[in-house]
Design a protein around this motif. Structure first.
Motif, mmCIF file in Angstrom:
data_model
loop_
_atom_site.group_PDB
_atom_site.id
_atom_site.type_symbol
_atom_site.label_atom_id
_atom_site.label_comp_id
_atom_site.label_asym_id
_atom_site.label_seq_id
_atom_site.Cartn_x
_atom_site.Cartn_y
_atom_site.Cartn_z
ATOM 1 N N PRO A 6 9.518 4.967 3.358
ATOM 2 C CA PRO A 6 7.772 5.951 3.826
ATOM 3 C C PRO A 6 7.073 5.660 2.778
ATOM 4 C CG PRO A 6 10.450 7.180 3.925
ATOM 5 C CD PRO A 6 9.872 6.052 3.089
ATOM 6 N N GLU A 7 5.399 5.771 3.785
ATOM 7 C CA GLU A 7 4.827 5.574 3.495
ATOM 8 C C GLU A 7 4.109 4.168 3.162
ATOM 9 O OE1 GLU A 7 2.825 9.003 1.843
ATOM 10 O OE2 GLU A 7 4.602 9.351 2.214
ATOM 11 N N VAL A 8 5.431 2.975 2.289
ATOM 12 C CA VAL A 8 4.997 2.005 1.709
ATOM 13 C C VAL A 8 5.103 0.629 2.837
ATOM 14 C CG1 VAL A 8 5.988 -0.152 -0.041
ATOM 15 C CG2 VAL A 8 6.568 3.059 0.036
ATOM 16 N N GLN A 9 3.457 -0.277 2.910
ATOM 17 C CA GLN A 9 3.211 -0.986 4.134
ATOM 18 C C GLN A 9 2.835 -2.292 3.748
ATOM 19 O OE1 GLN A 9 0.451 1.217 6.385
ATOM 20 N NE2 GLN A 9 2.025 0.826 7.737
ATOM 21 N N TRP B 290 0.207 -4.904 2.734
ATOM 22 C CA TRP B 290 -1.289 -4.948 2.809
ATOM 23 C C TRP B 290 -1.551 -6.235 2.318
ATOM 24 C CZ3 TRP B 290 -5.638 -5.885 0.273
ATOM 25 C CH2 TRP B 290 -7.184 -5.264 0.657
ATOM 26 N N ARG C 257 0.895 -1.387 0.236
ATOM 27 C CA ARG C 257 -0.233 0.009 -0.312
ATOM 28 C C ARG C 257 0.985 1.131 -0.038
ATOM 29 N NH1 ARG C 257 -4.926 0.289 0.753
ATOM 30 N NH2 ARG C 257 -6.179 2.807 1.338
ATOM 31 N N TYR C 258 0.345 2.153 -1.160
ATOM 32 C CA TYR C 258 1.363 3.772 -1.007
ATOM 33 C C TYR C 258 0.422 4.488 -1.745
ATOM 34 C CZ TYR C 258 5.627 6.504 -2.586
ATOM 35 O OH TYR C 258 6.041 7.792 -3.012
ATOM 36 N N GLU C 259 0.481 5.716 -0.897
ATOM 37 C CA GLU C 259 -0.786 6.841 -1.596
ATOM 38 C C GLU C 259 -1.630 6.300 -1.724
ATOM 39 O OE1 GLU C 259 2.020 9.071 -4.170
ATOM 40 O OE2 GLU C 259 2.981 9.570 -2.647
#
Length: 232
Positions: free
Chosen positions: A204-207, A209, A124-126
């Protein structure tokens, strides 16, 4: 004790018994580079630079027996990031239509050339979901999933991969090229010092999911490290 901790107990015990990684215990670690091909700010924030990568076998079965093939690499921390970024892929059951369920299906292979590597879970990103897949483009000799042949190839002419990304259910498009050029020797314990963890080490902001599977994977990777008393 949380349910995720309870579920991870066999992993810690297995790693302690083997004194090796519970997941992908057999592999070749190498230095290399990644070169971004996608336009800037299009898709995942992968940038060109140096990497350390690992080619591995999921179970570590000997000879020509089928096994799941693994590809992992670590990129340096992005600006203002606290950790490097680890990407872990494994051979998956991609069909000709590359439907999402196939992207999540682990597949055992009998040769490096037939493996199509997948993140298995989206990132998941942005506010959007992205998939990563890879293909080895360098021929590797030897029978079955020979790590010796991989070792020789990397230290010879190098080993190349095409890296692709897809948004949601969309088509895969070129994202980067990965090249491994120098095998990293084992440490005194006969192991590699790098413990890849795509949950703890991300951009940063990448997870990974969804969240509940991300938490389960985090516990599993931690238990594997603790079981063999490894650094992160």
């Amino acid at each position: 004790m949380k349910a995720s901790d309870l579920a991870a107990l066999p992993i810690a015990a297995g790693a302690a018994l083997r004194q090796r990684r519970f997941f992908h215990p057999s592999g070749v670690l190498a230095n290399g580079t990644i070169e971004r091909l996608s336009p800037p700010h299009e898709g995942l924030p992968v940038e060109s630079g140096n990497v350390v990568g690992r080619i591995s076998k999921a179970v570590g079965l000997p000879g020509t027996l089928p096994d799941a093939a693994g590809l992992a690499w670590r990129m340096p921390p992005a600006p203002f990031a606290a950790t490097p970024w680890d990407v872990l892929l494994v051979s998956a059951g991609f069909g000709s239509s590359a439907l999402v369920p196939n992207r999540m299906a682990l597949r055992a292979v009998t040769s490096w050339s037939e493996a199509v590597y997948s993140s298995l879970l989206p990132l998941r990103y942005e506010g959007e979901l992205w998939w990563i897949r890879a293909r080895m483009t360098t021929p590797v000799g030897g029978s079955g999933l020979s790590l010796h042949a991989v070792h020789q190839r990397i230290n010879g002419d190098g080993l190349d991969f095409d890296i692709e990304q897809a948004r949601g259910n969309g088509e895969f498009e070129p994202m980067a090229s990965l090249r491994l050029t120098e095998v990293v020797p084992l440490n005194q314990q006969g192991e590699h010092d790098v413990s890849f963890d795509p949950v703890r080490h991300s951009a940063p902001e990448v997870q990974v999911w969804p969240e509940w599977l991300r938490n389960l994977r985090a516990t599993a990777y931690r238990s594997s490290r603790e079981g063999r008393d490894a650094e992160s």
